[in-house]
Design an enzyme around this catalytic site. Sequence first.
Site, PDB file in Angstrom:
ATOM      1  N   CYS A   8       0.875  -1.148   0.000  1.00 56.39           N
ATOM      2  CA  CYS A   8       0.000   0.000   0.000  1.00 56.39           C
ATOM      3  C   CYS A   8       0.911   1.195   0.000  1.00 56.39           C
ATOM      4  CB  CYS A   8      -0.884   0.056   1.247  1.00 56.39           C
ATOM      5  SG  CYS A   8      -2.112  -1.244   1.315  1.00 56.39           S
TER       6      CYS A   8
ATOM      7  N   ARG B 149       2.740   1.059  -5.676  1.00 56.55           N
ATOM      8  CA  ARG B 149       2.647   0.220  -4.481  1.00 56.55           C
ATOM      9  C   ARG B 149       1.250  -0.390  -4.312  1.00 56.55           C
ATOM     10  NH1 ARG B 149       6.691   0.694  -0.948  1.00 56.55           N
ATOM     11  NH2 ARG B 149       5.356  -0.072   0.710  1.00 56.55           N
TER      12      ARG B 149
ATOM     13  N   TRP C 166      -3.612  -1.935  -1.802  1.00 58.27           N
ATOM     14  CA  TRP C 166      -3.435  -3.197  -2.524  1.00 58.27           C
ATOM     15  C   TRP C 166      -4.067  -4.254  -1.643  1.00 58.27           C
ATOM     16  CZ3 TRP C 166      -2.183  -3.690  -7.360  1.00 58.27           C
ATOM     17  CH2 TRP C 166      -1.964  -4.968  -7.848  1.00 58.27           C
TER      18      TRP C 166
ATOM     19  N   ASN D  22      -0.310   0.344   6.089  1.00 55.22           N
ATOM     20  CA  ASN D  22       0.298  -0.595   5.142  1.00 55.22           C
ATOM     21  C   ASN D  22       0.862  -1.733   5.962  1.00 55.22           C
ATOM     22  OD1 ASN D  22       1.771  -1.895   3.114  1.00 55.22           O
ATOM     23  ND2 ASN D  22       3.480  -0.472   3.253  1.00 55.22           N
ATOM     24  N   GLY D  23       0.507  -2.970   5.613  1.00 56.32           N
ATOM     25  CA  GLY D  23       1.022  -4.114   6.363  1.00 56.32           C
ATOM     26  C   GLY D  23      -0.107  -5.080   6.647  1.00 56.32           C
TER      27      GLY D  23
ATOM     28  N   GLU E 152      14.646 -15.216 -17.157  1.00 52.86           N
ATOM     29  CA  GLU E 152      14.207 -13.829 -16.991  1.00 52.86           C
ATOM     30  C   GLU E 152      13.344 -13.386 -18.181  1.00 52.86           C
ATOM     31  OE1 GLU E 152      13.809 -11.831 -14.795  1.00 52.86           O
ATOM     32  OE2 GLU E 152      13.686  -9.854 -15.709  1.00 52.86           O
TER      33      GLU E 152
ATOM     34  N   LYS F 139       9.530 -12.107 -17.733  1.00 50.17           N
ATOM     35  CA  LYS F 139       9.097 -10.799 -18.236  1.00 50.17           C
ATOM     36  C   LYS F 139       7.917 -10.987 -19.180  1.00 50.17           C
ATOM     37  CE  LYS F 139      10.592  -8.762 -16.361  1.00 50.17           C
ATOM     38  NZ  LYS F 139      11.351  -8.493 -15.174  1.00 50.17           N
TER      39      LYS F 139
ATOM     40  N   GLU G  40       4.648 -12.175 -17.282  1.00 51.97           N
ATOM     41  CA  GLU G  40       4.050 -11.288 -16.274  1.00 51.97           C
ATOM     42  C   GLU G  40       3.336 -10.098 -16.886  1.00 51.97           C
ATOM     43  OE1 GLU G  40       6.523  -9.083 -13.461  1.00 51.97           O
ATOM     44  OE2 GLU G  40       8.200  -9.177 -14.839  1.00 51.97           O
TER      45      GLU G  40
ATOM     46  N   HIS H 265      13.348 -34.129 -21.778  1.00 51.16           N
ATOM     47  CA  HIS H 265      13.019 -34.895 -20.571  1.00 51.16           C
ATOM     48  C   HIS H 265      11.582 -34.638 -20.122  1.00 51.16           C
ATOM     49  CE1 HIS H 265      17.091 -36.326 -20.240  1.00 51.16           C
ATOM     50  NE2 HIS H 265      17.537 -35.088 -20.381  1.00 51.16           N
TER      51      HIS H 265
ATOM     52  N   LYS I  59       5.096  -3.676  -7.132  1.00 49.79           N
ATOM     53  CA  LYS I  59       6.520  -3.409  -7.302  1.00 49.79           C
ATOM     54  C   LYS I  59       7.359  -3.934  -6.148  1.00 49.79           C
ATOM     55  CE  LYS I  59      10.000  -1.651  -9.452  1.00 49.79           C
ATOM     56  NZ  LYS I  59      10.427  -2.426 -10.613  1.00 49.79           N
TER      57      LYS I  59
END
Length: 581
Positions: free
Chosen positions: A5, A30, A77, A103-104, A456, A460, A463, A479, A576
């Site tokens: 948040c 956030r 969030w 926030n938390g 990576e 990317k 997502e 395999h 983020k």
Amino acid sequence: MIALCGIIGYIGNQKASEILVKGLKHLEYRGYDSVGVAIANEQGIDIRKDKGMIDDVSINLGFVSMNGHIGLGHNRWATHGAPCKENAHPHFDCTKKIVLVHNGVIENYLRLKEELAAKGHRFVSDTDSEVIAHLMEEQSKTDKPFYAFIKSLKKLKGSYALAVMFADDKEHIYIARKGSPLIIGVGKGEMFCASDIPAMLNYTKTFIPLEDGDVATISKNGYKISDIEGKAVERKSITVDWDLEMAEKGGYPHFMLKEINDQRHFINETIATDVSAAKELVDKCDKIDIVACGTSYHAGLLLSYLLMRKGRNARAYIASDYQFIANPDENTLVIAITQSGETADVLQALKFAKEKKTKIVGITNIVASSITRIADALVYLNAGLEIGVAATKTFMAQLAVAYMLVYPKEKLENVRSIIAGMLEKENEIKEIAAKLKDAHDAFFIGRGISVPIAYEGSLKFKEISYIHSEAYPGGELKHGTLSLIVKGIPLIAIAPDDETAPKLMGNIKETKARGAIVISITDNPEIKKESDYVIELPKIDKDLYPFAEIVPLQLLAYHVSVLRGNNPDKPRNLAKSVTVE
Ligand code: M6R
């Protein structure tokens, strides 16, 4: 669970609502499922909030028409309770005289809620945060605001960054930090608090990051910081030289595209960063454990490969699993890589490492973030602020630091021009993106030091495009995964002309034979012939291929995302900085 948040608070002579709205824009990374502000004035406290993003909600509810010189703002969030108006912050107590943003995660909120409900408190949201307002209401029956605040904090289990206002005390905002970031911004005749520095950068360059366990009171002309018992503590202020332009899009349609392009500009700043203390520890430790998550883990994996190739005892761990599988001791060096410096999984791994008495190197982009207080030696990425949720330039900076921990800096002297050269291929990559945009699945392969880059590239891609994708060392396809390769499936081969090329060629042929569309990032003549599309790699020092390979993969993910109508800066369900395990 993701719990993020953004919090902002203001007290001074300016119109608080305007400052809060601007600050919330900078905190949107956030959390952006709901937003709200509370302003205190002679009439009491007015809260306006709703589901949605700041631009829309602010206009619909007329945030900036709210008058007053003290206020709180919040981007949410969702964790406890769906994104909706009732669950959006700020939250009132029953009397509407106490208001907070949080926030938390409050772990014991259900028990507290039951106790408070039994005393007659009425709750209007499903959030854990609202219980704190009612706790303070209860405590305010006997105590003045500051003591009501700290006595309430003592009853909380879990994590918080909190900011609280009282209708009967419009001279102060009460704030506290435990496990979620909170920073005081020091102005002239005005004071700020926020989850992150950019939210306050328009007004001040001087900041005081609170530490876990800190409680503070801010007023127009000053601040007091104490521990939870009310005993004064000293905290250092820092001055930053960032300007807001660094956090703006600079003419690009998205932060992500700007940040991909930024890579050519800041990389030399990263290369100039001081790695000496970290390198000394790397050179003298017997065993090196690297802990990180997501994109940062891929940089860590590459670092482990570079160290292993030099004969070092090194291994990269997904941070959230470290405590369950690793066996560090006082001869182990733990290298934690986290661009935000706040990732809870990483901080938890470091708590475990500390208990085992390891030395810790922290690699981060954020000055004064939580990791900076834990590490024995720090390396700053110097990548500038990264706003896009998908990490791009910070990954590039992490790669550079990884190399500098293993090789002399001079090895990286051409990296900037390698990146610039790859960025010039954007138009051809965009054309390839158009071919991939309707795919349902994609597979990425590489070998050796190109494997972390394949991982990576795949992360990317998935997502921000929301297309299912997986990555493997090329040899692994046969395999199991080969059964998924059918006509039309895109296979992205990271195929530099190094010792891996002949074997990777075999893997490419296996997939071609089953109808895959092969997109190669390569400078190998044979692989070029075998591929449907080629993104040409330059002829460079073979150790440095990863710096060239990652750029087209970032651009490919970006353009596929945009072509599918997504917002690459704000992928769904992601945030983020992930501050809860
Ligand atoms: O801040 P950190 O580097 O610790 O973040 C770790 C991951 O959450 C992060 O790298 C994430 O995977 C990326 N944003 C994905 O692009």
